[in-house]
Design a protein around this motif. Structure first.
Motif, PDB file in Angstrom:
ATOM      1  N   ASN A  29       0.827  -1.202   0.000  1.00 43.80           N
ATOM      2  CA  ASN A  29       0.000   0.000   0.000  1.00 43.80           C
ATOM      3  C   ASN A  29       0.864   1.256   0.000  1.00 43.80           C
ATOM      4  O   ASN A  29       2.065   1.203   0.265  1.00 43.80           O
ATOM      5  N   PRO A  30       0.255   2.419  -0.297  1.00 43.16           N
ATOM      6  CA  PRO A  30       1.027   3.667  -0.407  1.00 43.16           C
ATOM      7  C   PRO A  30       1.793   4.041   0.849  1.00 43.16           C
ATOM      8  O   PRO A  30       2.886   4.592   0.758  1.00 43.16           O
ATOM      9  N   ILE A  31       1.234   3.757   2.028  1.00 44.19           N
ATOM     10  CA  ILE A  31       1.923   4.112   3.265  1.00 44.19           C
ATOM     11  C   ILE A  31       3.252   3.383   3.364  1.00 44.19           C
ATOM     12  O   ILE A  31       4.284   3.966   3.701  1.00 44.19           O
ATOM     13  N   LYS A  32       3.249   2.099   3.036  1.00 42.77           N
ATOM     14  CA  LYS A  32       4.489   1.327   3.109  1.00 42.77           C
ATOM     15  C   LYS A  32       5.477   1.739   2.026  1.00 42.77           C
ATOM     16  O   LYS A  32       6.698   1.689   2.232  1.00 42.77           O
ATOM     17  N   ILE A  33       4.954   2.164   0.866  1.00 40.89           N
ATOM     18  CA  ILE A  33       5.847   2.660  -0.183  1.00 40.89           C
ATOM     19  C   ILE A  33       6.560   3.925   0.284  1.00 40.89           C
ATOM     20  O   ILE A  33       7.776   4.072   0.120  1.00 40.89           O
ATOM     21  N   ILE A  34       5.794   4.830   0.893  1.00 41.59           N
ATOM     22  CA  ILE A  34       6.371   6.070   1.404  1.00 41.59           C
ATOM     23  C   ILE A  34       7.425   5.765   2.467  1.00 41.59           C
ATOM     24  O   ILE A  34       8.538   6.297   2.449  1.00 41.59           O
ATOM     25  N   LEU A  35       7.094   4.904   3.420  1.00 37.97           N
ATOM     26  CA  LEU A  35       8.026   4.573   4.495  1.00 37.97           C
ATOM     27  C   LEU A  35       9.258   3.847   3.973  1.00 37.97           C
ATOM     28  O   LEU A  35      10.378   4.084   4.433  1.00 37.97           O
ATOM     29  N   ALA A  36       9.054   2.951   3.008  1.00 40.34           N
ATOM     30  CA  ALA A  36      10.180   2.200   2.452  1.00 40.34           C
ATOM     31  C   ALA A  36      11.167   3.119   1.743  1.00 40.34           C
ATOM     32  O   ALA A  36      12.381   2.883   1.759  1.00 40.34           O
ATOM     33  N   LYS A  37      10.654   4.169   1.111  1.00 42.58           N
ATOM     34  CA  LYS A  37      11.543   5.112   0.450  1.00 42.58           C
ATOM     35  C   LYS A  37      12.256   6.027   1.440  1.00 42.58           C
ATOM     36  O   LYS A  37      13.318   6.576   1.136  1.00 42.58           O
ATOM     37  N   ALA A  38      11.676   6.188   2.631  1.00 41.92           N
ATOM     38  CA  ALA A  38      12.278   7.067   3.627  1.00 41.92           C
ATOM     39  C   ALA A  38      13.336   6.370   4.471  1.00 41.92           C
ATOM     40  O   ALA A  38      14.299   7.008   4.917  1.00 41.92           O
ATOM     41  N   VAL A  39      13.178   5.064   4.707  1.00 38.26           N
ATOM     42  CA  VAL A  39      14.070   4.338   5.614  1.00 38.26           C
ATOM     43  C   VAL A  39      15.546   4.412   5.202  1.00 38.26           C
ATOM     44  O   VAL A  39      16.414   4.686   6.048  1.00 38.26           O
ATOM     45  N   PRO A  40      15.911   4.173   3.926  1.00 35.09           N
ATOM     46  CA  PRO A  40      17.340   4.233   3.572  1.00 35.09           C
ATOM     47  C   PRO A  40      17.971   5.594   3.863  1.00 35.09           C
ATOM     48  O   PRO A  40      19.103   5.670   4.344  1.00 35.09           O
ATOM     49  N   TYR A  41      17.230   6.649   3.553  1.00 32.93           N
ATOM     50  CA  TYR A  41      17.770   7.987   3.790  1.00 32.93           C
ATOM     51  C   TYR A  41      17.828   8.310   5.279  1.00 32.93           C
ATOM     52  O   TYR A  41      18.693   9.080   5.720  1.00 32.93           O
ATOM     53  N   LEU A  42      16.943   7.729   6.048  1.00 29.87           N
ATOM     54  CA  LEU A  42      17.002   7.887   7.502  1.00 29.87           C
ATOM     55  C   LEU A  42      18.294   7.271   8.045  1.00 29.87           C
ATOM     56  O   LEU A  42      19.012   7.896   8.839  1.00 29.87           O
ATOM     57  N   LEU A  43      18.601   6.065   7.608  1.00 26.07           N
ATOM     58  CA  LEU A  43      19.816   5.389   8.084  1.00 26.07           C
ATOM     59  C   LEU A  43      21.082   6.119   7.634  1.00 26.07           C
ATOM     60  O   LEU A  43      22.034   6.282   8.404  1.00 26.07           O
ATOM     61  N   LEU A  44      21.096   6.578   6.373  1.00 28.15           N
ATOM     62  CA  LEU A  44      22.270   7.303   5.885  1.00 28.15           C
ATOM     63  C   LEU A  44      22.420   8.650   6.592  1.00 28.15           C
ATOM     64  O   LEU A  44      23.547   9.101   6.835  1.00 28.15           O
ATOM     65  N   SER A  45      21.315   9.270   6.933  1.00 34.53           N
ATOM     66  CA  SER A  45      21.377  10.556   7.644  1.00 34.53           C
ATOM     67  C   SER A  45      21.905  10.377   9.065  1.00 34.53           C
ATOM     68  O   SER A  45      22.580  11.268   9.596  1.00 34.53           O
ATOM     69  N   ILE A  46      21.599   9.253   9.686  1.00 30.74           N
ATOM     70  CA  ILE A  46      22.154   8.969  11.012  1.00 30.74           C
ATOM     71  C   ILE A  46      23.672   8.835  10.908  1.00 30.74           C
ATOM     72  O   ILE A  46      24.411   9.290  11.809  1.00 30.74           O
ATOM     73  N   ILE A  47      24.147   8.241   9.816  1.00 29.17           N
ATOM     74  CA  ILE A  47      25.605   8.181   9.588  1.00 29.17           C
ATOM     75  C   ILE A  47      26.163   9.588   9.446  1.00 29.17           C
ATOM     76  O   ILE A  47      27.238   9.913   9.964  1.00 29.17           O
ATOM     77  N   ASN A  48      25.418  10.461   8.734  1.00 31.54           N
ATOM     78  CA  ASN A  48      25.854  11.858   8.584  1.00 31.54           C
ATOM     79  C   ASN A  48      25.953  12.565   9.931  1.00 31.54           C
ATOM     80  O   ASN A  48      26.889  13.329  10.180  1.00 31.54           O
ATOM     81  N   ILE A  49      24.974  12.334  10.802  1.00 29.17           N
ATOM     82  CA  ILE A  49      24.998  12.945  12.131  1.00 29.17           C
ATOM     83  C   ILE A  49      26.258  12.509  12.879  1.00 29.17           C
ATOM     84  O   ILE A  49      26.963  13.329  13.488  1.00 29.17           O
ATOM     85  N   THR A  50      26.532  11.219  12.832  1.00 28.23           N
ATOM     86  CA  THR A  50      27.717  10.688  13.514  1.00 28.23           C
ATOM     87  C   THR A  50      28.991  11.305  12.946  1.00 28.23           C
ATOM     88  O   THR A  50      29.899  11.686  13.704  1.00 28.23           O
ATOM     89  N   THR A  51      29.061  11.427  11.628  1.00 26.80           N
ATOM     90  CA  THR A  51      30.240  12.029  10.991  1.00 26.80           C
ATOM     91  C   THR A  51      30.425  13.477  11.427  1.00 26.80           C
ATOM     92  O   THR A  51      31.535  13.906  11.773  1.00 26.80           O
ATOM     93  N   ILE A  52      29.322  14.246  11.429  1.00 27.00           N
ATOM     94  CA  ILE A  52      29.393  15.654  11.810  1.00 27.00           C
ATOM     95  C   ILE A  52      29.837  15.801  13.262  1.00 27.00           C
ATOM     96  O   ILE A  52      30.694  16.635  13.594  1.00 27.00           O
ATOM     97  N   LEU A  53      29.269  14.979  14.146  1.00 29.13           N
ATOM     98  CA  LEU A  53      29.616  15.072  15.560  1.00 29.13           C
ATOM     99  C   LEU A  53      31.073  14.673  15.807  1.00 29.13           C
ATOM    100  O   LEU A  53      31.762  15.300  16.623  1.00 29.13           O
ATOM    101  N   LEU A  54      31.545  13.658  15.106  1.00 23.09           N
ATOM    102  CA  LEU A  54      32.940  13.240  15.268  1.00 23.09           C
ATOM    103  C   LEU A  54      33.901  14.328  14.784  1.00 23.09           C
ATOM    104  O   LEU A  54      34.893  14.644  15.449  1.00 23.09           O
ATOM    105  N   LEU A  55      33.607  14.908  13.616  1.00 24.05           N
ATOM    106  CA  LEU A  55      34.446  15.984  13.105  1.00 24.05           C
ATOM    107  C   LEU A  55      34.397  17.197  14.023  1.00 24.05           C
ATOM    108  O   LEU A  55      35.416  17.851  14.265  1.00 24.05           O
ATOM    109  N   SER A  56      33.217  17.489  14.533  1.00 17.45           N
ATOM    110  CA  SER A  56      33.060  18.646  15.417  1.00 17.45           C
ATOM    111  C   SER A  56      33.864  18.469  16.697  1.00 17.45           C
ATOM    112  O   SER A  56      34.519  19.406  17.163  1.00 17.45           O
TER     113      SER A  56
END
Length: 384
Positions: free
Chosen positions: A229-256
């Motif tokens: 269904n559309p809800i799962k399609i929306i969530l499925a497209k968001a999950v990868p970018y959520l995980l990669l963004s968490i990596i970005n947060i970690t990178t920014i905090l480590l550099l900072s």
């Protein structure tokens, strides 16, 4: 019969979760197959945190001030009136309790404070000298330095105004204290700003292209006939970018922390939780843009132009919101980055807890719910 029905329901749920997982894996394949996109996702935060942390500076002209008037005499009253009359300061609070100052700084209510000791007028009369203390919020060092200089000049002019055309019979010593950032490092202000800007732009821009890409490649028909269904399609497209963004947060905090030497004074768990909330807001906004446009060019244009300029202008990262006209200050309230910028400075730099940022957190929760709700609704309408 009842057990058979329950078994069929469980099998259906298992199949749905398997389809959802496979959809997420497909999105990851899309991301890792495009090396340019992967570089934008993971490389941009590192480049910007270094550039902004070392190269960018800013300044401010106005700020709210708190005055601890322990003297309450004629001279201290005249000094307060002169400060309040200045176009550089707005008198936010006048108190006799020095302990209340730290609470005002942590809440972000004031940027600078002046402490007038109990024996101020007596010291001037008997010893021909008096002492004042300036306390500034140095989490933004440029603002702290500028406001400290302004206030010092006002105090100097105040001495001269009391004795025009005469030799000044006394001296006022000003003791300055920079809270949260005694070394006045610019990175203390730009790290929270870069976090807000990078996460919003990257998450919004990348997710804005996801559904549009399916339309342009002709894959939308496959999604139309798929059981997911559309809800799962929306969530499925968001999950990868959520995980990669968490990596970005970690990178920014480590550099900072290790490169720019910006401390993390508050709870790291709370900082991550607030960052994930802001990521979800950005993903919801990107999916809404994606569902409402028909081409990647349009989605990219809206993401960059509509989001980049407001984020830079109205988040408080580059230009102090207090300096803006009232209508623009009102407009800044609809910019998600403004609220996240306040949260990161309060938690990371000032060491505050959830009690200091619950209002900003609530605003982001409302925005996240609104964006995802509209994205799902718009996606359903377009599938009809």
């Amino acid at each position: 019969m009842k057990y058979l029905f329950n078994w069929l329901v469980k099998q259906k749920e298992a199949n749905n979760m398997k389809q959802f997982y496979q959809f997420i894996v497909k999105e990851f394949y899309h991301i890792f197959r495009d090396r340019k996109t992967l570089f934008i996702l993971l490389g941009m935060p590192m480049v910007q945190i270094i550039i902004f942390g070392f190269a960018l500076t800013n300044e401010v002209k106005n700020a709210r001030i708190a005055i601890v008037n322990q003297s309450s005499d004629k001279i201290s009253t005249k000094l307060i009136q002169q400060i309040d009359a200045s176009r550089y300061f707005e008198l936010y609070a006048e108190t006799k309790d020095p302990k209340s100052i730290e609470g005002l700084f942590k809440k972000g209510s004031v940027k600078i404070a002046l402490v007038i000791p109990p024996d101020f007028e007596t010291s001037l009369a008997n010893q021909n000298k008096g002492s004042l203390q300036i306390i500034a919020d140095a989490s933004d060092p440029n603002v702290a330095t500028t406001l400290t200089n302004y206030l010092s000049v006002i105090v100097q002019n105040f001495r001269e105004d009391l004795y025009p055309n005469q030799a000044i019979p006394y001296t006022i010593y000003v003791d300055t204290r920079m809270m949260y950032n005694p070394q006045l490092k610019g990175a203390y202000n730009f790290v929270p700003g870069v976090m807000a800007m990078v996460l919003l732009l990257v998450c919004t821009m990348m997710t804005a292209l996801t559904v549009v890409r399916e339309k342009e490649l002709g894959n939308m028909e496959i999604l139309l006939v798929s059981p997911i269904n559309p809800i799962k399609i929306i969530l499925a497209k968001a999950v990868p970018y959520l995980l990669l963004s968490i990596i970005n947060i970690t990178t920014i905090l480590l550099l900072s922390y290790y490169v720019l030497e910006v401390p993390i004074n508050g709870s790291l768990i709370l900082l991550y939780a607030e960052s994930i909330l802001f990521i979800l807001v950005s993903l919801g906004l990107g999916l809404l843009i994606s569902a409402a446009t028909d081409s990647q060019q349009s989605a990219m244009f809206i993401s960059l132009i509509v989001m980049f300029l407001p984020t830079v202008m109205f988040s408080g990262f580059i230009f102090p919101i207090e300096n803006m006209p009232l209508p623009l200050q009102v407009v800044s309230n609809i910019i998600p980055a403004k609220w996240f910028f306040i949260i990161v400075k309060s938690v990371m730099i000032k060491g505050g807890g959830i009690l200091l940022v619950w209002k900003e957190t609530l605003v982001l929760i409302v925005m996240m719910t609104l964006f995802f709700g509209l994205a799902i609704k718009k996606f359903k309408i377009r599938l009809a």
